[in-house]
Design a protein around this motif. Structure first.
Motif, short mmCIF file in Angstrom:
data_model
loop_
_atom_site.label_atom_id
_atom_site.label_comp_id
_atom_site.label_asym_id
_atom_site.label_seq_id
_atom_site.Cartn_x
_atom_site.Cartn_y
_atom_site.Cartn_z
N ARG A 1 0.63 -1.17 -0.10
CA ARG A 1 0.61 0.12 -0.26
C ARG A 1 0.70 1.50 -0.14
O ARG A 1 0.85 2.15 -0.57
N ALA B 1 1.77 3.10 -4.15
CA ALA B 1 0.89 4.43 -4.25
C ALA B 1 0.95 5.90 -4.95
O ALA B 1 0.21 5.29 -5.72
N ARG C 1 -0.63 4.59 -8.69
CA ARG C 1 -2.22 4.65 -8.74
C ARG C 1 -2.76 4.36 -10.48
O ARG C 1 -3.55 3.50 -9.98
N ARG C 2 -2.05 4.72 -10.79
CA ARG C 2 -2.91 5.32 -12.54
C ARG C 2 -2.34 4.10 -12.86
O ARG C 2 -3.39 3.73 -13.86
N THR D 1 4.58 -0.45 -13.64
CA THR D 1 4.18 -1.10 -12.17
C THR D 1 5.32 -1.47 -11.67
O THR D 1 5.69 -1.47 -10.35
#
Ligand SMILES: Nc1ncnc2c1ncn2[C@@H]1O[C@H](COP(=O)(O)OP(=O)(O)OP(=O)(O)O)[C@@H](O)[C@H]1O
Ligand SMILES: [Mg+2]
Length: 580
Positions: free
Chosen positions: A7, A11, A14-15, A82
Motif C-alpha cells: 500500500r 501509492a 495508482r494510475r 508498476t
C-alpha cells in the motif's frame, strides 16, 4: 506486512494500477464474449446455412479478439512497469535506510542479510506484483463470468460444473498446501547458502592458509544439498499439478460431450452451445490455475515483505537533532569527554566505562590499552558513529547529539583501524575527504601521509585504479592512503585508530613529523601501540577493560600507573628487538 508494504510503495503508481485493472477487465470480458459468438456462428450461421450471418458475426469476433489482445498487452505493459518501479523504489528505500544506520544496526541485521533483502527479497515481492497485474482481476471475473456464461449457454449441464469445479479446487488446494511450506523453507535455505558463500569468498585466504577447504567445501555442499532437496520437493508437487489439472479438465470435457451429446440428440440444446459450454469450462479451469499460481507466490512474498519491512522499520540509534546547533567556529577542535559509558545492546557490561578527558587545538591525546580494551569503541563514540549510553561527548563545546551529523563529520578526519578504500581511483578516494580539493592539495596530503612515492611510481599516478576495499594495495599503503584522505579534509579533529600499525618504524617517524605542522591548529586523538608515538602526546589515556586506569603525561604515568608501565615495558622490548 505485505499489504502495508504494497500500500505504501504502490501509492505513486495508482494510475498505472487503475489502467491495469481496467484493461484486465476489458480483456476478460472480451475473452468471455468470444465463445458465445462462436456458438452463434455454429447454431445460427452454419446450421442455418446463412453465409452473410457467418461473415458478420465473424467480423465482430475478430474485433473482439483484437480488443482482447490489445487489452492484455496493455495490462501486461502497465503491470510490468508498476512491478519494476516498485522493485526500484524498494531497493532505493532499503539503500537509503541502511545508509542512515549506525554500526549498531548494521551489526544487528548483518551485512549479508541486508544484501539478500535488497536483492532477492525485493525480487519476490516484485514478482507477486507482476503476477497480480496479469491475474488478480482476470481470474475471479473469468471464473464467475465463465460459470454464468456456461449456464446461459446450457443450464441443463450446470450440474457438471458443480462437480468439476469443486474437484479442481480440492485437488489444486491439496497440492498447493504441500508446496507452501517448502517455499518458506526455500527462502531460509537460500539465505544459508548466501551466508556460507559470502563468508568463504571473503575469507578465502584464511580458508586456504588453514587448509580448511575440504571442511568448507563440505559445509557448502550440505547447505547446497539442503536447498536442492527442498526445491526438488516443491518441484515434484509442482510437476504433479499439471497432470492432475489436465486429467480433471479432460474428464470434465468427456463428461460434457457425453451428456451434452445426448441433449443435442434430444434437441434440448445446439451443437454451438455445447462447444461454447466446453470453452467456458476451459476458461474456468484456467482461471483456477492462474489463481493457484498467484496464491502460491503470496506466502513466499509475504515472508520477504516481512524481512524488507524489518529493515525499513529499523531506526538508527544515532538520530540527527530536530534543531541542530551550528558548530561554534571559535571553538573548533575543542574536545570534551564527560563520564562517557557505552554498552553494546544486549551486553550487560559496558565496553567503555565512565571515561572523561579534554583536549584543545594543537594537543595530541594518545589512547593506549591492551587489545579489546575499548579503544576503537571510544573513537566511535567521539565520531558519533554510536551514541553513548550515558555521559556526554562535546565537540566544539557542544554535545555531539545536538550537532548536525553532517557538519560534525565534515570537521572530523577519521582513519579507521581497518583502512577502507572505495573502488575507483586514488583520486576519487582522496576527494572523499574534500570534494573541492585541488590537485596540489591531494599531492600535499599524499606527501604528509608518506604515500607520494608509491602513488608517483604507478604509471597512472592519481588515477591508479583501486579495487573494492583497496585490496590491490598493501596494508601499509592502504593505511597511508586513508591517512591522506583524512589530511585532505583539513579537519579540526583527527581520529587515528591504530593507523600507523602497518608502517615500519622509520616511515612511522617520518609520517608523524610531517603531520605535526598540519595539525598545529587541530586536536589529534591517536590510538597507538608504539611508545614513540605515545611519548609525544600531551595527554595519555590508559584504558583497561573500558575503564580509565591512568590519565596524564608519560612522565606522570610511568611513576604511578602499573598498567602503563607494563605497556611501555613490552613496547620497549619490541622496539629494541626491531633495532637489533
Ligand atoms: N559489535 C560488537 N558487538 C558486541 N561487542 C563488541 C562489538 N564490537 C566490539 N565489541 C566488544 O567490545 C570490546 C572492545 O572492543 P574495541 O574494538 O573497542 O577494542 P580495541 O581496544 O579497539 O581493541 P584492538 O586493540 O584489538 O583494536 C571488545 O571486548 C569486543 O568484544
Ligand atoms: Mg580497535
Amino acid at each position: 506486512m505485505l499489504i502495508r508494504l504494497l500500500r505504501e510503495h504502490l501509492a505513486p503508481y495508482r494510475r498505472w494500477l487503475l489502467a491495469v485493472v481496467l484493461l484486465q477487465g476489458l480483456g476478460v470480458v472480451a475473452a468471455l464474449y468470444l465463445p458465445s459468438l462462436n456458438a452463434d456462428i455454429i447454431d445460427n450461421g452454419i446450421v442455418a446455412g446463412d453465409t452473410g450471418y457467418i461473415v458478420r458475426v465473424g467480423a465482430v469476433m475478430l474485433g473482439v479478439s483484437a480488443v482482447q489482445l490489445l487489452a492484455s498487452v496493455g495490462s501486461a505493459w502497465y503491470g510490468a512497469r508498476t512491478a519494476m518501479s516498485l522493485g526500484r523504489d524498494l531497493r532505493g528505500a532499503l539503500f537509503h535506510r541502511v545508509q542512515t544506520f549506525s554500526a549498531r544496526e548494521v551489526n544487528q541485521l548483518g551485512a549479508p542479510s541486508l544484501i539478500t533483502r535488497t536483492t532477492n527479497d525485493v525480487q519476490q515481492v516484485q514478482m507477486l506484483v507482476a503476477m497480480a497485474s496479469i491475474i488478480a482481476v482476470t481470474s475471479p471475473i473469468m471464473m464467475v463470468g465463465g460459470i454464468v456464461m456456461a449456464l446461459r449457454e446450457d443450464a441443463g449441464l450446470g450440474w457438471l460444473l458443480g462437480v468439476v469445479v469443486p474437484a479442481l479446487f480440492v485437488a489444486v488446494g491439496f497440492v498447493v498446501s504441500r508446496m507452501v511450506p517448502s517455499f518458506r523453507l526455500m527462502q531460509v535455505r537460500i539465505d544459508a547458502v548466501n551466508r556460507i558463500l559470502r563468508e568463504q569468498v571473503a575469507g578465502i585466504r584464511v580458508v586456504r592458509a588453514f587448509v580448511r577447504e575440504p571442511y568448507e567445501t563440505r559445509r557448502f555442499e550440505r547447505a547446497n544439498d539442503d536447498l536442492t532437496d527442498v526445491a526438488l520437493r516443491a518441484g515434484r508437487w509442482m510437476a504433479s499439478l499439471f497432470p492432475i489439472v489436465i486429467l480433471l479438465v479432460n474428464l470434465g470435457s468427456v463428461a460434457v460431450i457425453w451428456f451434452g451429446g445426448h441433449r443435442v440428440d434430444a434437441g434440448e440444446t445446439g451443437v454451438g452451445s455445447l462447444t461454447a459450454f466446453l470453452s467456458y469450462l476451459m476458461l474456468i479451469m484456467m482461471s483456477v490455475m492462474m489463481a493457484t499460481f498467484m496464491l502460491m507466490q503470496v506466502p513466499r512474498s509475504a515472508v520477504c515483505a516481512d524481512r524488507i519491512a524489518e529493515v525499513l522499520d529499523t531506526r538508527t540509534s544515532v538520530t540527527p537533532p530536530a534543531d541542530p546547533v551550528p558548530l561554534d567556529p571559535a571553538r573548533r577542535g575543542w574536545l570534551d569527554v564527560e563520564g562517557v559509558s557505552f554498552a553494546y545492546p544486549g551486553a550487560a557490561d559496558p565496553v567503555v566505562c565512565d571515561v572523561s578527558f579534554s583536549a584543545r587545538p594543537g594537543q595530541t591525546v594518545a589512547v593506549v590499552g591492551s587489545t579489546g580494551s575499548g579503544k576503537t569503541t571510544l573513537l566511535n563514540l567521539l565520531a558519533r558513529l554510536v551514541d553513548a549510553t550515558s555521559g556526554t561527548v562535546r565537540v566544539a563545546g557542544t554535545d555531539v547529539r545536538q550537532l548536525d551529523p553532517d557538519e560534525l563529520w565534515s570537521d572530523l578526519g577519521l582513519v579507521p583501524q581497518k583502512a577502507w578504500l572505495f573502488s575507483g581511483t586514488v583520486r576519487a578516494n582522496l576527494l572523499h575527504g574534500r570534494p573541492d580539493a585541488t590537485e596540489a592539495d591531494l599531492w600535499a596530503a599524499l606527501e604528509v601521509a608518506q604515500a607520494r612515492d608509491f602513488v608517483e611510481a604507478m604509471p597512472e599516478g592519481l588515477d591508479a585504479p583501486v579495487s573494492q576495499g583497496g585490496s590491490n594495495f598493501s596494508g601499509g599503503q592502504r593505511q597511508r592512503l586513508a591517512i591522506a584522505r583524512a589530511v585532505v579534509r583539513r579537519p579540526s579533529l583527527y581520529l587515528f585508530d591504530d593507523s600507523f600499525s602497518a608502517l615500519d618504524v622509520a616511515t612511522d617517524a617520518r609520517l608523524r613529523a610531517a603531520l605535526r605542522p598540519v595539525t598545529t591548529e587541530a586536536t589529534v586523538v591517536v590510538v597507538a601501540q608504539r611508545v614513540s608515538t605515545i611519548l609525544e602526546a600531551d595527554l595519555i589515556v590508559v584504558l583497561d577493560d573500558g575503564r580509565v586506569v591512568g590519565l596524564g603525561t608519560h612522565a606522570d604515568l610511568v611513576l604511578d600507573c602499573p598498567t602503563y608501565r607494563e605497556i611501555v615495558a613490552s613496547q620497549l622490548g619490541v622496539e629494541e628487538g626491531d633495532a637489533a
